[in-house]
Write an enzyme that holds these catalytic residues in place. Sequence first.
Site, mmCIF file in Angstrom:
data_model
loop_
_atom_site.group_PDB
_atom_site.id
_atom_site.type_symbol
_atom_site.label_atom_id
_atom_site.label_comp_id
_atom_site.label_asym_id
_atom_site.label_seq_id
_atom_site.Cartn_x
_atom_site.Cartn_y
_atom_site.Cartn_z
ATOM 1 C CG ASP A 314 81.480 -38.250 14.936
ATOM 2 O OD1 ASP A 314 82.257 -38.687 14.073
ATOM 3 O OD2 ASP A 314 80.512 -38.898 15.362
ATOM 4 C CG ASP A 424 81.931 -43.118 12.078
ATOM 5 O OD1 ASP A 424 81.195 -44.052 11.712
ATOM 6 O OD2 ASP A 424 81.486 -42.034 12.497
#
Length: 1123
Positions: A314, A424
């Site tokens: 991320d 995601d």
Amino acid sequence: MSAYPRTTEAVTYPLLPNITERRLKLFTEGHYAAQNLSSALDRMRVDSTDNVRMTLWSAPGLEKPTFEEATAQLKSGVGKTYKKGDWLGPSWTNHWLAVELIIPDTYKKYKEPVIFEFDPGCEAMIYTTEGHPLHAITGGPNSSKDGVPGDQEDRRIEHVVPRAAVVAGRYECVIEISVNGMFGLGLNGFRHQQPDMNVFFQLALADIVLVRSEARALQIDFQILSQIGTHPDSEGSSLSRRALRASNDIMNHFRRVNDDDDDGSLDDRIRQCREIGWEVLGPLDEQSDQQADQDDSKARDDARIWGIGHCHIDTAWLWTYSQTQQKIARSWSTQIDLIERFPSHHFAASSAQQYYWLETLYPSLFKSVTEHVESGHFHPVGGAWLEHDCLLPSGESLCRQYLYGQRYFMEKFGVRCKEAWCPDTFGYCSALPQILRLAGIDYFFTQKLSWNNINIFPHSTFNWIGLDGSQVLTHMTPVDTYNAAGNYKELVKGATKHKNLGVTDECLLLFGNGDGGGGPTPLMLNKLQRLGSAATHNPEMPSFKIGKVSDFFDNLCQKTLNGKLLPTWRGELYFELHRGTYTSQEGIKKGNRKMEQLLRDLEYYATLASLQNDDYTYPRDELEDIWRDVLLNQFHDVLPGTSIRMVIDDALAIYERRSAQTEKLLEQALCALIPDSSMANGSRTTAEESVVILDPIRQPRTEVIRITDGSSDSEAFTTQKDLADGWLGLVQMNESGIGQLISTPDSTSPVVEQLGDSFVLSNAHLKFTISQGRITSLIDRILNRELILAGPGAETGGLMLYEDFPLAYDAWDTEIYHLDCATTLLFDKVSIGEQGPLRASIVAESSFGNSKVTLKFSLDTTTSDSVRSSIRVQVNADWHEKHKFLKFALPVDIHAPNATYGTQYGLVERPTHRNTTIEQAKFEVCGHMFGDLSEPGYGVTIASTFKYGYAVEGNTMRLSLLRSATAPDPEQDQGEHEFSFAIIPHRDRFVESGAYKDAMRFTNELYQRKVANYSLDSLQKIQFHILGDQGQTVILDTVKRGEDDSKEGKTSVILRMFESQGAKARGVLRISGIIAKSMRWVNILEETMSDELEPQWRQGDDESIQVDLSFRGFEVRTLQVIL
């Protein structure tokens, strides 16, 4: 005579599975550690300070020094001794170690590997003494989720000491220790909470270990055998039963006796145990491994499970951008290390942004990555600047994600990505398939819809068809994760849970630790090696291979006859979770939309200036730098508002810096385009000057705007003071985006009055009433039609406050039951605001809890050519609630099964009823620019610039305004906010009404400039017009210079257009003021569209060009005009 004995005294029996399964763990862990396999894993281990010498230097504060800066400090003598048991902290700090290992002479006698086991309890990275990153260290126990252990195996504390150093007896390296866990530092171990800013970690291990390789290999053999033997479906499986028996036989055969380490009997017994396991796994000795590698491609051409190493990092979430840069280096250096140790390893990584950071901050590691991209083991995937949110960015932003991403990968690696990569991201807009195909991408991968909390998505592999008819071959791995750990159950799930087995049984297995980085570990690769061998020797087991993602998709495309055999899914991929992200963190959404509009305007005016003024240079490099930062903040945990406060602050600082830079560049472009002009700042104009209004979206309009100065006595235009002591004026814009302030001789002024307890606001078109603290009436005066009608959850119009306690993910989610927990908020103070002649308004305040929200409802003057009016709502909120959701509700007398919302490059319809669970799931949806409810003959639109959450239920329209989650940012959206929206009643259904362009006008501001009269002609020189009644739904969205103009020494203009209403459109694009050499239809990457006919165009005698246009519904087309 038969060999089968006639009699026997034997007593044999099958295994008792429940007893055997409980026994398994006792072989590798538990209270028999001194007697089980754990006791044999190492031959020797030393940890004394005579052997392990470490010097520590701690960077001040939260600084992140470079290797050179840190080692200079270590060499200067300011460091201190560091040893096992010492603590480092607090949170987010960085510490550097100079390490010297003195390796015992006895280690040299063995051919076994020597490792340095280093466990600081947190993340770290090992460097050579020259500064080259070698690999990551992930200390502490395997990660858990909110304190609950799972399958994550991200602990990695071993560094292999080079053989030459073992022989020399001495080894040196440098270690950077970062005081954060793999998933940040959430309070009390809860991952999604705000970070604990006072965490310290203790050094648990710093040992030089001579390993027993065969024992460690047996440990992995046994782990895989145990997984196969204890799988939930093992009862009917011969393979599982044989694996369980082999595990039992290994435990029975293993013994520890006195001096077995000295006489070699322990090594012999371990080898025998391994051979027992090979009866199920297949031979795993070195010779067999080499043969397996040679036979791999032939034996596994038709593998059902395609594995690829992966590391989802991320770009920001529970850690900042700065800390992500370290995670990238740690994770990818680890993969380089594994590629060099495991020849069959392949690794895929997305996000050009992350490669760019690596290139600039870790150049030697970037060089290693480049070499392994060239060797075919390190694979850039995705084609985007990063793994972006797919709902909130504009269509042009999504185009730029792939323009800059694909160009970066081509420039640095010669790689053109064929697959989009969004594993995601929180839902996928229906414009995405078209954008991907225009970026040279045929395939799409995700798995996020497996998180749906209401309905199970029906497909694993399918053709996803977007709003214009474009399609991408899409795969959602049935393994339902992008963080697989290389376990047997994952292969079984991939083989048995595929939802399209009637067409294909192949799927992707993305293995590697993710979210917080890490990627595959040596343990994972060793497990997969055994699973692959077992699959080769056991037909019952799903076949497995490691390969490239693009090869998987190419193979899939071929076997399904270019997708013809696959099912189709049309429209958006709505994610039935994380619906709160349309509203969370207003500042981020406001900043993003402001930058999207500023960049569009800058590119337009800079293009015009560069074509008209030889002294002006189009700021291509600056634009790309700014765009990259805007795209960075569109990461799927930043723009949705689901990151910690530190990330939010960083993103807001980027917006502040980049907006100032863009505004400066815009001013330079306008000054170059219009000599002797300046921003209208309220100063009086002279007789040689005029105030000119500029509209970058070039929409004809006559409307009231705020102006910089209205104190002039001139009768040329009408002005009015507003409540903020500023000025209002009436502007008239032409289709070239040029206008001026005008007077209102033929206009009808709006009226506001108090009638008893009611406040009434009206103009020639509408009459709006607030009574007893609510909006009780809205009348179309032309049709004499009342528009307010009690609906679900709202008897009248106004503010609604909802309890907001989602099931799991606070900033991410809002659940359907929040709509049942509503409080109707009354306006407890209502007053008259402006009173004409241009604008009249009602000011309504609502105080509740610790908050106050003020809404100013305005109606403007109407002129003879006014078609309709809108109610402008200016909101000022002082918001201090927790776990509350504020919305504006408007129940209208409109009855329709579907509502219409803006989306990137088009429209999307969603149900207003809740007949099925699929429809129930869409209780909160994302809309760009507007939401609309229309029936035949009439409708109502609610338009907003950067409010994206809508909920239309029956005849009740709701616009989401503010949320106040408390995790991961406990102060989310606390404080003051200013924003606006508009209520636009209209005749006809939405697509026939013209309300789309009304929403465009409302959500895009104008520019006011003081211009020398002699410069006015420069504004008229280059103009763009779309002609023809059938072409009026075509929007010219982007005007810019070609990306490669300066590099190729040419002059070109890029014009990106789209059809906005879903209808076929034909027309003519007229460009005045330029002479073209040629033109071509290009894709997003500005490459010729080989499947498009050449543009049909004509050059006129008056330096104008006419280009024939033809669009299918919602089609995006890009024209490059070469001058």
